[in-house]
Write an enzyme that holds these catalytic residues in place. Structure first.
Site, short mmCIF file in Angstrom:
data_model
loop_
_atom_site.label_atom_id
_atom_site.label_comp_id
_atom_site.label_asym_id
_atom_site.label_seq_id
_atom_site.Cartn_x
_atom_site.Cartn_y
_atom_site.Cartn_z
N CYS A 29 0.94 -1.22 0.01
CA CYS A 29 -0.07 -0.04 0.08
C CYS A 29 0.96 1.15 -0.17
O CYS A 29 1.32 1.49 1.05
CB CYS A 29 -1.15 0.13 1.30
SG CYS A 29 -1.97 1.43 1.40
N CYS A 81 -0.50 4.20 2.01
CA CYS A 81 -0.22 3.88 3.55
C CYS A 81 1.14 4.06 3.95
O CYS A 81 1.73 4.58 5.09
CB CYS A 81 -0.61 2.48 3.90
SG CYS A 81 -2.17 1.94 3.23
N ASP A 82 2.11 3.38 3.14
CA ASP A 82 3.63 3.46 3.92
C ASP A 82 4.42 4.24 2.87
O ASP A 82 5.57 4.43 3.44
CB ASP A 82 4.06 1.88 3.46
CG ASP A 82 3.16 1.18 4.39
OD1 ASP A 82 2.67 1.63 5.61
OD2 ASP A 82 2.89 -0.21 4.17
C1 LIG Z 1 0.12 -3.17 5.38
C2 LIG Z 1 -0.95 -2.31 5.42
C3 LIG Z 1 -0.83 -0.97 6.18
C4 LIG Z 1 -1.85 -0.25 5.63
N1 LIG Z 1 -1.79 1.12 6.27
C5 LIG Z 1 -2.74 1.98 6.35
C6 LIG Z 1 -2.79 3.22 6.95
O1 LIG Z 1 -1.72 3.60 7.48
N2 LIG Z 1 -3.72 4.08 6.79
C7 LIG Z 1 -4.88 3.64 6.22
O2 LIG Z 1 -6.03 4.37 6.43
N3 LIG Z 1 -5.12 2.44 5.73
C8 LIG Z 1 -4.07 1.61 5.68
N4 LIG Z 1 -4.03 0.27 5.02
C9 LIG Z 1 -5.57 -0.18 4.67
C10 LIG Z 1 -6.67 -0.55 5.56
O3 LIG Z 1 -5.96 -1.27 6.72
C11 LIG Z 1 -7.70 -0.95 5.15
O4 LIG Z 1 -8.35 -0.17 4.21
C12 LIG Z 1 -8.79 -1.34 6.20
O5 LIG Z 1 -8.46 -2.21 7.09
C13 LIG Z 1 -9.99 -2.00 5.50
O6 LIG Z 1 -10.78 -2.13 6.57
P1 LIG Z 1 -12.09 -3.32 6.46
O7 LIG Z 1 -12.95 -3.39 7.79
O8 LIG Z 1 -12.65 -2.97 5.46
O9 LIG Z 1 -11.39 -4.73 6.15
P2 LIG Z 1 -10.27 -5.34 7.06
O10 LIG Z 1 -9.35 -4.48 7.91
O11 LIG Z 1 -9.44 -6.21 6.00
O12 LIG Z 1 -10.97 -6.37 8.05
C14 LIG Z 1 -11.69 -7.56 7.47
C15 LIG Z 1 -12.17 -8.43 8.75
O13 LIG Z 1 -12.91 -9.32 8.36
C16 LIG Z 1 -12.79 -10.35 8.94
N5 LIG Z 1 -13.14 -11.25 7.83
C17 LIG Z 1 -12.86 -11.97 6.85
N6 LIG Z 1 -13.45 -12.91 6.40
C18 LIG Z 1 -14.50 -13.17 7.31
C19 LIG Z 1 -15.49 -14.12 7.42
N7 LIG Z 1 -15.86 -15.06 6.35
N8 LIG Z 1 -16.49 -14.25 8.63
C20 LIG Z 1 -16.16 -13.38 9.71
N9 LIG Z 1 -15.15 -12.20 9.62
C21 LIG Z 1 -14.45 -12.35 8.39
C22 LIG Z 1 -11.34 -10.45 9.08
O14 LIG Z 1 -10.87 -11.43 10.13
C23 LIG Z 1 -11.17 -8.95 9.61
O15 LIG Z 1 -11.31 -8.66 10.88
C24 LIG Z 1 -3.03 -0.78 5.36
C25 LIG Z 1 -3.24 -1.94 4.77
C26 LIG Z 1 -2.28 -2.66 4.83
C27 LIG Z 1 -2.35 -4.12 4.38
#
Ligand SMILES: Cc1cc2nc3c(=O)[nH]c(=O)nc-3n(C[C@H](O)[C@H](O)[C@H](O)COP(=O)(O)OP(=O)(O)OC[C@H]3O[C@@H](n4cnc5c(N)ncnc54)[C@H](O)[C@@H]3O)c2cc1C
Length: 308
Positions: A134, A137-138
């Site tokens: 990302c 992000c980084d």
């Molecule tokens: C290395 C890295 C660094 C990042 N740094 C930043 C940053 O500095 N700033 C920023 O804004 N964004 C950052 N991001 C992006 C950010 O992390 C994501 O945009 C954000 O986490 C998305 O949120 P979400 O809730 O949609 O999904 P996720 O954070 O992916 O969470 C998904 C959740 O769903 C759960 N899940 C999946 N499948 C199932 C299932 N079948 N049943 C039940 N639960 C399930 C998982 O266990 C998890 O808890 C970064 C991403 C990465 C990979």
């Protein structure tokens, strides 16, 4: 079995934000955390762009705050992964990895997306210490340094252009002899003096013990070691939609489709938030924003359903 008013699938920024709003609205949500409690941010170091944390915060600490805030208003947070659903039924049916069946009047899918990786040994070892998926992000951590980006599509082009504004030099490695990215993005990349494009080139090894020091690349002509502080893998993301696919409509990239301006999916009472429905922004703050929208949409749906 009496149905739960609202089940939230996913314990990332989208799921917890939905939970905060839904719990404060008295919906008594039950949230399943899935395989990665806290979501993608639990595998990162500092998050410096989430508003409200003026000194930045580590990803895991931020997600502990999210969970605590959701629980404070009565969200029931449970371990468990949804493996199967029946959205043809109403109330909606969900099956957990334990085999337990749960029924719900409304569901918010916030299961996120996973970055695709090259599968090299150094990738996992140096993740968060030079290896990233990302740039937004980084990228900031690589200001003034040399980085390598891998990928030939629009994402790789976008990440390279973003990094070119921050870094001294960007090397873009493209596996084929051409890029898949749209013509306009290709032109921007090829014209940018900070970006050097390497066609027919793949990563052979990531060099470095504590942090990334160089990337060894291979192409038909030679094996070359590029000194670099960072490796950005930009070969795409996989939305975690598998359990929902028989019922939920997804776009050509596999992201859940929602009605424009809402979080409503093709199934009444099922809403989607966060990265699982967002091929463009993929940020914690946008995930949280759509989590809020999903809770408000679910609340309205449940209000209407109770009137009928
Ligand atoms: C290395 C890295 C660094 C990042 N740094 C930043 C940053 O500095 N700033 C920023 O804004 N964004 C950052 N991001 C992006 C950010 O992390 C994501 O945009 C954000 O986490 C998305 O949120 P979400 O809730 O949609 O999904 P996720 O954070 O992916 O969470 C998904 C959740 O769903 C759960 N899940 C999946 N499948 C199932 C299932 N079948 N049943 C039940 N639960 C399930 C998982 O266990 C998890 O808890 C970064 C991403 C990465 C990979």
């Amino acid at each position: 079995m009496s149905p739960i008013p609202l089940v939230i699938i996913g314990g990332g920024p989208a799921g917890y934000t939905a939970a905060i709003y839904a719990a404060r609205a008295g919906l008594h949500p039950v949230l399943y955390q899935g395989p990665n409690p806290g979501g993608q941010l639990t595998i990162t170091g500092d998050v410096e762009n989430y508003p409200g944390y003026r000194n930045g915060i580590t990803g895991p600490a931020m997600m502990e705050d999210f969970q605590a805030q959701a629980e404070r208003f009565g969200t029931i947070v449970k371990a468990g992964t949804i493996t199967k659903v029946d959205f043809a039924a109403y109330p909606l049916e969900l099956i957990l990895d334990s085999g337990e069946k749960v029924v719900a009047k409304a569901v918010i899918i916030a299961a996120g997306a996973s970055a695709k990786w090259l599968g090299l040994p150094g990738e996992k070892r140096l993740y968060g210490r030079g290896v990233s998926a990302c740039a937004i992000c980084d990228g900031f951590f690589f200001k003034g340094k040399t980085v390598v980006v891998v990928g030939g599509g629009d994402t790789a082009a976008e990440e390279s252009l973003y990094l070119a504004n921050l870094c001294q030099q960007v090397h873009l490695l493209v596996r084929k002899d051409h890029m898949r990215a749209s013509k306009i993005m290709q032109e921007r990349v090829l014209k940018n003096p900070t970006i050097q494009v390497w066609f027919q080139t793949e990563v052979k090894d990531i060099i470095g013990q504590e942090t990334v020091e160089a990337i060894e690349v291979i192409n038909p002509e030679a094996t070359t070691r590029i000194p670099a502080a960072g490796l950005f893998v930009a070969i795409g993301h996989q939305p975690n939609t598998l359990p929902f696919l028989p019922y939920i409509t997804v776009d050509h990239q596999g992201y859940i489709q929602t009605n424009p301006g809402t979080t409503q999916t093709n199934i009444p009472g099922v809403f989607a938030a966060g990265d699982i429905q967002d091929p463009h922004y993929r940020q914690a703050v946008t995930a949280a924003g759509t989590g809020c929208m999903a809770a408000l949409d679910a609340e309205r749906f449940l209000q209407q359903a109770s009137r009928n």
